[in-house]
Design a protein around this motif. Structure first.
Motif, PDB file in Angstrom:
ATOM      1  N   GLY A 197     -41.839 -74.119 106.067  1.00 37.12           N
ATOM      2  CA  GLY A 197     -41.145 -73.926 104.669  1.00 37.12           C
ATOM      3  C   GLY A 197     -41.072 -72.425 104.312  1.00 37.12           C
ATOM      4  O   GLY A 197     -40.445 -72.148 103.157  1.00 37.12           O
ATOM      5  N   ALA A 198     -41.667 -71.600 104.853  1.00 41.60           N
ATOM      6  CA  ALA A 198     -41.677 -70.294 104.365  1.00 41.60           C
ATOM      7  C   ALA A 198     -40.684 -69.594 104.944  1.00 41.60           C
ATOM      8  O   ALA A 198     -39.896 -69.723 105.996  1.00 41.60           O
ATOM      9  CB  ALA A 198     -42.833 -69.547 104.771  1.00 41.60           C
ATOM     10  N   THR A 199     -39.815 -68.581 103.967  1.00 43.04           N
ATOM     11  CA  THR A 199     -38.878 -68.015 104.206  1.00 43.04           C
ATOM     12  C   THR A 199     -39.246 -66.386 104.789  1.00 43.04           C
ATOM     13  O   THR A 199     -40.510 -66.257 104.407  1.00 43.04           O
ATOM     14  CB  THR A 199     -37.690 -67.645 103.188  1.00 43.04           C
ATOM     15  OG1 THR A 199     -36.695 -66.864 103.576  1.00 43.04           O
ATOM     16  CG2 THR A 199     -38.519 -66.808 102.037  1.00 43.04           C
ATOM     17  N   SER A 200     -38.610 -65.648 105.299  1.00 41.59           N
ATOM     18  CA  SER A 200     -39.282 -64.342 105.737  1.00 41.59           C
ATOM     19  C   SER A 200     -38.692 -63.426 104.690  1.00 41.59           C
ATOM     20  O   SER A 200     -37.589 -63.262 103.996  1.00 41.59           O
ATOM     21  CB  SER A 200     -38.488 -64.132 107.045  1.00 41.59           C
ATOM     22  OG  SER A 200     -37.033 -63.750 107.059  1.00 41.59           O
ATOM     23  N   SER A 211     -46.771 -66.272  96.997  1.00 44.20           N
ATOM     24  CA  SER A 211     -46.666 -67.505  96.114  1.00 44.20           C
ATOM     25  C   SER A 211     -45.177 -68.266  96.129  1.00 44.20           C
ATOM     26  O   SER A 211     -44.880 -69.460  95.939  1.00 44.20           O
ATOM     27  CB  SER A 211     -46.927 -67.604  94.883  1.00 44.20           C
ATOM     28  OG  SER A 211     -46.360 -66.630  94.118  1.00 44.20           O
ATOM     29  N   ALA A 212     -44.377 -67.456  96.518  1.00 42.29           N
ATOM     30  CA  ALA A 212     -42.611 -67.718  96.332  1.00 42.29           C
ATOM     31  C   ALA A 212     -42.061 -67.893  97.568  1.00 42.29           C
ATOM     32  O   ALA A 212     -40.994 -68.455  97.687  1.00 42.29           O
ATOM     33  CB  ALA A 212     -41.976 -66.519  95.585  1.00 42.29           C
ATOM     34  N   LEU A 213     -42.717 -67.728  98.612  1.00 39.70           N
ATOM     35  CA  LEU A 213     -42.271 -67.895 100.111  1.00 39.70           C
ATOM     36  C   LEU A 213     -41.594 -69.287 100.434  1.00 39.70           C
ATOM     37  O   LEU A 213     -40.729 -69.547 101.265  1.00 39.70           O
ATOM     38  CB  LEU A 213     -43.250 -67.513 101.225  1.00 39.70           C
ATOM     39  CG  LEU A 213     -43.711 -66.030 101.187  1.00 39.70           C
ATOM     40  CD1 LEU A 213     -44.478 -65.593 102.291  1.00 39.70           C
ATOM     41  CD2 LEU A 213     -42.558 -65.124 101.264  1.00 39.70           C
ATOM     42  N   ASN A 214     -42.342 -70.119  99.889  1.00 39.55           N
ATOM     43  CA  ASN A 214     -41.845 -71.754 100.182  1.00 39.55           C
ATOM     44  C   ASN A 214     -41.069 -72.223  99.137  1.00 39.55           C
ATOM     45  O   ASN A 214     -40.678 -73.481  99.041  1.00 39.55           O
ATOM     46  CB  ASN A 214     -43.188 -72.639 100.183  1.00 39.55           C
ATOM     47  CG  ASN A 214     -44.102 -72.308 101.484  1.00 39.55           C
ATOM     48  OD1 ASN A 214     -43.607 -71.673 102.302  1.00 39.55           O
ATOM     49  ND2 ASN A 214     -45.122 -72.833 101.567  1.00 39.55           N
ATOM     50  N   ARG A 238     -38.510 -69.096 108.405  1.00 35.38           N
ATOM     51  CA  ARG A 238     -36.902 -69.282 108.785  1.00 35.38           C
ATOM     52  C   ARG A 238     -36.165 -68.068 108.105  1.00 35.38           C
ATOM     53  O   ARG A 238     -36.107 -67.740 106.972  1.00 35.38           O
ATOM     54  CB  ARG A 238     -36.331 -70.773 108.200  1.00 35.38           C
ATOM     55  CG  ARG A 238     -34.904 -70.885 108.785  1.00 35.38           C
ATOM     56  CD  ARG A 238     -34.667 -72.344 108.414  1.00 35.38           C
ATOM     57  NE  ARG A 238     -35.397 -73.579 108.872  1.00 35.38           N
ATOM     58  CZ  ARG A 238     -34.991 -73.903 109.774  1.00 35.38           C
ATOM     59  NH1 ARG A 238     -34.056 -73.545 110.658  1.00 35.38           N
ATOM     60  NH2 ARG A 238     -35.850 -74.982 110.399  1.00 35.38           N
ATOM     61  N   HIS A 239     -35.564 -67.281 109.429  1.00 35.10           N
ATOM     62  CA  HIS A 239     -34.864 -65.992 108.959  1.00 35.10           C
ATOM     63  C   HIS A 239     -33.456 -66.626 108.759  1.00 35.10           C
ATOM     64  O   HIS A 239     -32.994 -67.556 108.670  1.00 35.10           O
ATOM     65  CB  HIS A 239     -34.890 -65.205 110.058  1.00 35.10           C
ATOM     66  CG  HIS A 239     -34.825 -63.798 109.901  1.00 35.10           C
ATOM     67  ND1 HIS A 239     -35.324 -63.016 108.921  1.00 35.10           N
ATOM     68  CD2 HIS A 239     -33.773 -62.903 110.278  1.00 35.10           C
ATOM     69  CE1 HIS A 239     -34.971 -61.716 108.862  1.00 35.10           C
ATOM     70  NE2 HIS A 239     -33.959 -61.601 109.750  1.00 35.10           N
ATOM     71  N   HIS A 240     -32.673 -65.396 108.459  1.00 35.81           N
ATOM     72  CA  HIS A 240     -31.305 -65.670 108.186  1.00 35.81           C
ATOM     73  C   HIS A 240     -30.541 -65.710 109.380  1.00 35.81           C
ATOM     74  O   HIS A 240     -30.916 -65.222 110.534  1.00 35.81           O
ATOM     75  CB  HIS A 240     -30.552 -64.704 107.263  1.00 35.81           C
ATOM     76  CG  HIS A 240     -30.873 -63.249 107.866  1.00 35.81           C
ATOM     77  ND1 HIS A 240     -29.931 -62.686 108.742  1.00 35.81           N
ATOM     78  CD2 HIS A 240     -31.656 -62.225 107.318  1.00 35.81           C
ATOM     79  CE1 HIS A 240     -30.258 -61.360 109.078  1.00 35.81           C
ATOM     80  NE2 HIS A 240     -31.265 -61.196 108.326  1.00 35.81           N
ATOM     81  N   TRP A 241     -29.085 -66.472 109.328  1.00 34.96           N
ATOM     82  CA  TRP A 241     -28.512 -66.441 110.567  1.00 34.96           C
ATOM     83  C   TRP A 241     -28.227 -64.923 111.190  1.00 34.96           C
ATOM     84  O   TRP A 241     -28.031 -64.183 110.388  1.00 34.96           O
ATOM     85  CB  TRP A 241     -26.937 -67.071 109.898  1.00 34.96           C
ATOM     86  CG  TRP A 241     -26.264 -67.862 111.013  1.00 34.96           C
ATOM     87  CD1 TRP A 241     -26.765 -68.257 112.288  1.00 34.96           C
ATOM     88  CD2 TRP A 241     -24.798 -67.627 111.412  1.00 34.96           C
ATOM     89  NE1 TRP A 241     -25.474 -68.733 113.007  1.00 34.96           N
ATOM     90  CE2 TRP A 241     -24.549 -68.519 112.398  1.00 34.96           C
ATOM     91  CE3 TRP A 241     -23.680 -67.206 110.349  1.00 34.96           C
ATOM     92  CZ2 TRP A 241     -23.382 -68.642 112.774  1.00 34.96           C
ATOM     93  CZ3 TRP A 241     -22.256 -67.318 110.742  1.00 34.96           C
ATOM     94  CH2 TRP A 241     -22.089 -68.071 111.958  1.00 34.96           C
ATOM     95  N   HIS A 242     -28.230 -64.736 112.470  1.00 40.75           N
ATOM     96  CA  HIS A 242     -28.064 -63.677 113.099  1.00 40.75           C
ATOM     97  C   HIS A 242     -26.552 -62.936 113.021  1.00 40.75           C
ATOM     98  O   HIS A 242     -25.617 -63.997 113.173  1.00 40.75           O
ATOM     99  CB  HIS A 242     -28.507 -63.590 114.463  1.00 40.75           C
ATOM    100  CG  HIS A 242     -28.838 -62.562 115.144  1.00 40.75           C
ATOM    101  ND1 HIS A 242     -27.980 -61.542 115.771  1.00 40.75           N
ATOM    102  CD2 HIS A 242     -29.969 -61.751 115.086  1.00 40.75           C
ATOM    103  CE1 HIS A 242     -28.429 -60.520 116.159  1.00 40.75           C
ATOM    104  NE2 HIS A 242     -29.940 -60.589 115.660  1.00 40.75           N
TER     105      HIS A 242
END
Length: 327
Positions: A197-200, A211-214, A238-242
């Motif tokens: 659930g973490a974003t990059s 604390s906000a990554l999820n 989970r990164h953004h679309w390439h």
């Protein structure tokens, strides 16, 4: 070339100065090419002649573009300045002057034709490029929290030149964006259920926003289909679309549209600016929406409009009209 202490020191210098991952990869590539060209000699043992031969080979033998030459030179200058600790003084090779080309623009009908060949997120991204004047990397880096439906605005975090700005949120995209956000929520909930659930985020912001990554609000608006390992901090995210995935779909849509123009993602940004000026929008407002530091950069679109040639009649028009009248 395998990893070496020297290349890692170049990487460390780039990250210390908070260069983007894209710039880091690019600079490391050109430093490696420079060392390979000079038979793996250590840069400390090279001089201006080695640099000049490398740049000349790029221009003459490999026939790279002026912008590529400049990029390679920037990487080498950075390496000597911040890693080797000396300036390249007296270099008999300056930055190549790039040609000042007028940007290609699309008419509203041409944009519509292309968009009719696109579907899903590729179509929504294209609409944002044209409707909000975003660069492709700015559009792909949008997060859920950057869309403000209340005042119809899009927040661009650290655009080109590391500048933040707000731009327009087209009313016609509200429904599509809401549907996209719902897809993001479903994907994010699935990640959380699997223990992820973490974003990059950029490495420099990880500790600040740990604390906000999820949080759902921090997820990318156009997330990648797969999770990956963060290139710097190593956590699964989970990164953004390439960009390459979007560009492939855009290219296919342009081919199907049969338009006799070269169209890239940036063409829609050019078309956005030109269309606003056609509608009478103040050039200062257009400058702010595009995020240009210098007004001269924005003024190029007045040349596209032909504002300085308004009312000028071509000599041949009078001849052709006269012949038509006499025939």
């Amino acid at each position: 070339m395998p990893k070496s202490q020297f290349m890692e020191s170049v990487r460390a210098a780039l990250r210390t100065r908070q260069y983007s991952i894209r710039t880091e990869k690019c600079y490391l590539y050109w430093v490696r090419q420079f060392i390979r060209f000079n038979a793996m000699l250590h840069p400390e043992n090279m001089n201006n002649e080695h640099v000049e031969r490398f740049l000349t080979d790029l221009a003459v033998a490999k026939k790279v573009s002026p912008s590529t030459q400049n990029l390679a030179l920037c990487a080498i200058v950075f390496m000597y300045r911040y890693v080797i600790g000396r300036e390249l003084e007296g270099l008999n090779y300056g930055y190549t002057r790039t040609p000042k080309n007028l940007p290609a623009v699309l008419s509203p009908s041409e944009v519509k034709t292309i968009m009719e060949q696109l579907h899903g997120r590729a179509k929504l991204i294209t609409a944002l490029l044209y409707g909000s004047g975003l660069r492709i990397h700015e559009a792909l880096r949008l997060r859920v929290k950057d869309i403000n439906f209340y005042d119809r605005s899009v927040f661009v975090f650290r655009g080109k030149g590391r500048k933040d700005r707000y731009t327009l949120l087209p009313s016609g995209l509200v429904q599509g964006l809401m549907q996209q956000m719902e897809k993001v929520r479903e994907s994010h909930n699935a990640d959380l259920a699997e223990g992820f659930g973490a974003t990059s985020v950029p490495a420099s912001l990880k500790r600040k926003y740990q604390s906000a990554l999820n949080d759902y609000a921090w997820q990318y608006l156009f997330p990648s289909d797969v999770r990956c390992q963060h290139p710097v901090d190593g956590y699964i995210c989970r990164h953004h679309w390439h960009t390459s995935s979007y560009r492939r779909q855009l290219r296919a849509a342009v081919v199907k549209s049969n338009l006799p123009k070269r169209v890239t993602a940036h063409t829609f940004r050019h078309s956005f600016a030109t269309r606003l000026l056609e509608q009478g929008t103040d050039i200062r407002t257009v400058q702010e929406l595009l995020g240009h530091t210098d007004l001269k950069t924005t003024e190029i679109y007045t040349h596209v409009l032909g504002s300085r040639r308004a009312g000028v009649l071509s000599p041949v028009d009078g001849i052709i009209n006269t012949k038509q009248q006499n025939s």
